[in-house]
Design an enzyme around this catalytic site. Sequence first.
Site, mmCIF file in Angstrom:
data_model
loop_
_atom_site.group_PDB
_atom_site.id
_atom_site.type_symbol
_atom_site.label_atom_id
_atom_site.label_comp_id
_atom_site.label_asym_id
_atom_site.label_seq_id
_atom_site.Cartn_x
_atom_site.Cartn_y
_atom_site.Cartn_z
ATOM 1 N N ARG A 29 1.199 -1.199 -0.309
ATOM 2 C CA ARG A 29 -0.247 -0.022 0.082
ATOM 3 C C ARG A 29 0.857 1.273 0.356
ATOM 4 O O ARG A 29 -0.100 2.159 0.788
ATOM 5 C CB ARG A 29 -0.408 0.191 1.029
ATOM 6 C CG ARG A 29 -2.015 -0.963 1.676
ATOM 7 C CD ARG A 29 -3.436 -1.281 0.256
ATOM 8 N NE ARG A 29 -4.233 -0.010 0.947
ATOM 9 C CZ ARG A 29 -5.485 -0.322 0.974
ATOM 10 N NH1 ARG A 29 -5.589 -1.401 1.887
ATOM 11 N NH2 ARG A 29 -6.016 0.864 1.769
ATOM 12 N N ARG A 33 -3.299 7.675 1.466
ATOM 13 C CA ARG A 33 -3.507 8.350 1.324
ATOM 14 C C ARG A 33 -2.447 9.380 2.165
ATOM 15 O O ARG A 33 -2.711 10.499 2.903
ATOM 16 C CB ARG A 33 -5.404 8.225 2.603
ATOM 17 C CG ARG A 33 -5.831 8.298 1.788
ATOM 18 C CD ARG A 33 -7.094 7.765 2.282
ATOM 19 N NE ARG A 33 -6.739 6.402 3.224
ATOM 20 C CZ ARG A 33 -7.825 5.472 3.537
ATOM 21 N NH1 ARG A 33 -9.130 5.808 3.594
ATOM 22 N NH2 ARG A 33 -7.744 4.407 3.464
ATOM 23 N N ARG A 42 -6.969 13.140 -4.681
ATOM 24 C CA ARG A 42 -8.178 12.378 -4.551
ATOM 25 C C ARG A 42 -9.325 13.177 -4.621
ATOM 26 O O ARG A 42 -10.452 13.505 -4.212
ATOM 27 C CB ARG A 42 -8.094 11.655 -3.180
ATOM 28 C CG ARG A 42 -8.050 9.669 -3.464
ATOM 29 C CD ARG A 42 -8.774 8.674 -4.095
ATOM 30 N NE ARG A 42 -10.029 8.116 -2.842
ATOM 31 C CZ ARG A 42 -10.789 9.617 -2.789
ATOM 32 N NH1 ARG A 42 -11.486 10.033 -2.642
ATOM 33 N NH2 ARG A 42 -11.636 9.087 -1.461
ATOM 34 N N ASP A 78 -7.425 -1.603 -6.820
ATOM 35 C CA ASP A 78 -7.940 -2.633 -5.044
ATOM 36 C C ASP A 78 -8.431 -3.762 -5.788
ATOM 37 O O ASP A 78 -8.189 -4.102 -7.158
ATOM 38 C CB ASP A 78 -8.919 -1.416 -5.040
ATOM 39 C CG ASP A 78 -9.598 -2.007 -4.057
ATOM 40 O OD1 ASP A 78 -9.045 -1.131 -2.350
ATOM 41 O OD2 ASP A 78 -10.435 -3.058 -3.198
ATOM 42 N N TYR A 154 -14.967 -10.366 1.537
ATOM 43 C CA TYR A 154 -16.156 -8.761 1.772
ATOM 44 C C TYR A 154 -17.605 -9.211 0.540
ATOM 45 O O TYR A 154 -18.651 -8.532 1.040
ATOM 46 C CB TYR A 154 -15.478 -7.934 0.198
ATOM 47 C CG TYR A 154 -14.061 -8.130 1.565
ATOM 48 C CD1 TYR A 154 -14.312 -6.647 2.099
ATOM 49 C CD2 TYR A 154 -12.622 -8.396 1.070
ATOM 50 C CE1 TYR A 154 -13.234 -6.300 3.401
ATOM 51 C CE2 TYR A 154 -11.893 -7.588 2.090
ATOM 52 C CZ TYR A 154 -11.852 -6.740 3.014
ATOM 53 O OH TYR A 154 -11.264 -6.112 3.596
HETATM 54 O O1 CP3 Z 1 0.253 -0.436 -3.145
HETATM 55 C C1 CP3 Z 1 -0.160 0.104 -3.482
HETATM 56 O O2 CP3 Z 1 -0.096 1.359 -3.461
HETATM 57 C C2 CP3 Z 1 -1.468 -0.549 -4.600
HETATM 58 C C3 CP3 Z 1 -2.466 0.042 -3.676
HETATM 59 C C4 CP3 Z 1 -3.690 -0.969 -3.068
HETATM 60 C C5 CP3 Z 1 -5.211 -0.711 -2.544
HETATM 61 N N1 CP3 Z 1 -5.328 -1.764 -1.950
HETATM 62 C C6 CP3 Z 1 -5.400 0.987 -3.205
HETATM 63 C C7 CP3 Z 1 -6.344 1.175 -1.955
HETATM 64 C C8 CP3 Z 1 -3.282 -2.358 -2.405
HETATM 65 C C9 CP3 Z 1 -2.627 -3.333 -2.933
HETATM 66 C C10 CP3 Z 1 -4.976 -2.738 -2.180
HETATM 67 C C11 CP3 Z 1 -5.138 -4.234 -1.512
HETATM 68 C C12 CP3 Z 1 -6.702 -4.312 -0.689
HETATM 69 N N2 CP3 Z 1 -7.729 -3.336 -0.647
HETATM 70 C C13 CP3 Z 1 -6.759 -5.328 0.036
HETATM 71 C C14 CP3 Z 1 -5.518 -6.354 0.331
HETATM 72 C C15 CP3 Z 1 -4.133 -5.757 1.225
HETATM 73 C C16 CP3 Z 1 -4.454 -4.781 2.022
HETATM 74 O O3 CP3 Z 1 -4.674 -4.314 2.979
HETATM 75 O O4 CP3 Z 1 -5.084 -5.679 3.696
HETATM 76 C C17 CP3 Z 1 -7.934 -5.516 0.302
HETATM 77 C C18 CP3 Z 1 -8.385 -5.304 2.155
HETATM 78 C C19 CP3 Z 1 -8.395 -3.948 -0.223
HETATM 79 C C20 CP3 Z 1 -9.768 -3.234 0.293
HETATM 80 C C21 CP3 Z 1 -10.131 -2.100 0.360
HETATM 81 N N3 CP3 Z 1 -9.478 -1.105 -0.326
HETATM 82 C C22 CP3 Z 1 -10.171 -1.934 1.720
HETATM 83 C C23 CP3 Z 1 -10.402 -2.844 2.662
HETATM 84 C C24 CP3 Z 1 -10.034 -0.482 1.997
HETATM 85 C C25 CP3 Z 1 -9.556 1.009 2.775
HETATM 86 C C26 CP3 Z 1 -11.282 1.299 3.273
HETATM 87 C C27 CP3 Z 1 -10.876 2.911 3.344
HETATM 88 O O5 CP3 Z 1 -11.737 3.948 3.372
HETATM 89 O O6 CP3 Z 1 -9.770 3.013 4.588
HETATM 90 C C28 CP3 Z 1 -9.412 0.017 0.554
HETATM 91 C C29 CP3 Z 1 -9.167 1.434 -0.448
HETATM 92 C C30 CP3 Z 1 -8.260 1.595 -0.855
HETATM 93 N N4 CP3 Z 1 -7.494 1.290 -1.418
HETATM 94 C C31 CP3 Z 1 -7.284 3.080 -0.250
HETATM 95 C C32 CP3 Z 1 -6.197 2.819 -1.337
HETATM 96 C C33 CP3 Z 1 -5.282 4.146 -0.982
HETATM 97 C C34 CP3 Z 1 -8.207 4.018 -0.150
HETATM 98 C C35 CP3 Z 1 -8.789 4.951 -0.457
HETATM 99 C C36 CP3 Z 1 -8.783 6.475 -0.576
HETATM 100 O O7 CP3 Z 1 -7.923 7.255 -1.365
HETATM 101 O O8 CP3 Z 1 -9.381 6.883 0.095
#
Ligand code: CP3
Length: 346
Positions: A29, A33, A42, A78, A154
């Site tokens: 990740r 943010r 964003r 994602d 999910y």
């Molecule tokens: O590393 C990178 O730069 C790639 C980005 C990446 C994202 N999601 C971007 C993201 C990766 C590798 C993921 C994988 C992902 N997504 C997982 C597996 C890895 C982990 O962290 O456990 C999971 C479970 C998800 C599902 C998901 N997407 C969740 C639970 C959330 C969080 C919700 C929140 O608002 O906190 C996301 C959102 C997400 N995915 C964000 C990012 C940068 C935040 C979105 C934003 O900009 O508001």
Amino acid sequence: MAAPLDKHQRLRNALLGLPVDRPPVWLMRQAGRYMPVYRAIREKVSFLELCADAQLCAEVTCQPIDAFDLDAAIVFSDILTVPAAMGQGLTFGTGHGPQLNPVVRTADDLATLRHPDVGTALRPAHDAIRAFRALRPEVPILGFAGSPWTLLCYMVEGQGSKDFAAAKRLLWEAPDVARALLDRLADVVGEHLQAQAEAGAAAVQLFDTWAGVLAPEEARAFALPAAARALDHVRGVPRIYFAKAGGDLLPWLGETGADAQGLDWKVDIRRARKVLGGTPVQGNLDPLLLFAPPEVLTARVHDVLRAAGPLGHVFNLGHGIHRHTPEAAVTTLVQAVRSFVPEAAA
Ligand code: CP3
């Protein structure tokens, strides 16, 4: 110590257990943010709009590379784009995590899902990999997907959860439905990973974020075979399997067929190396150490490097970077990896 390697060679060698000049470092990740440049983008587009715009995804993928000179990128996307491509509604509300509608819990629900044409439905991630390769050809980029089990969590729950009780109940109450969903997910996920490899990903990672909510024997019965089926679609690039809270699964992780295993921060990396034999590993610094004083962070980075040993290790966090991480700490971390000098063998 080998002669200096370029970033492509360094990552590939580490993932294959071959000699490296130093372990490569990237962070799960790493785009997101905690970076003001990400938040600026964003402000203009929603998260899902961003995920659908390949050029913008490539730009965001570059942000941590340019800020911290990491050894590998991971495509900005994602894991939940896969259920969306299969027909489940996906939204990210403000202030709460993902929502999936309607939930999938019966054979009839399963029948409403489609097997998408992956090259079309998940194309933004593939195009983002191509665009990144044109922008930063010297940096290898990883593709990724969620594991079948983590996606099932999910899809059945409809949202995040502490214990994924509904997903676990499905395993016990309707194992045939669970297995059918895992199989269908494995094939879509596998095709998506292979499409990312064909777009030029140097390696792929399967995120099994919720493997650890299962008892080890259930993970072995459901999560690991589904991961193996997904990874079996991928040809020609190293495949990393990351089971968060997977310490109790170490003896069986090889059943996924992955070339390398991701380790969270609760696993003793020395023990992991013993149990996994020669399999390369990735990890395993506690992401919260990025909030520790710089000298503590540096010492702990060096501890991980020392414990991992010089071969077959990709330095990373034990899970995704925390959203309030100070950027200066990432700089300290990368410098700590680069400044590490292995002790001469006794
Ligand atoms: O590393 C990178 O730069 C790639 C980005 C990446 C994202 N999601 C971007 C993201 C990766 C590798 C993921 C994988 C992902 N997504 C997982 C597996 C890895 C982990 O962290 O456990 C999971 C479970 C998800 C599902 C998901 N997407 C969740 C639970 C959330 C969080 C919700 C929140 O608002 O906190 C996301 C959102 C997400 N995915 C964000 C990012 C940068 C935040 C979105 C934003 O900009 O508001």
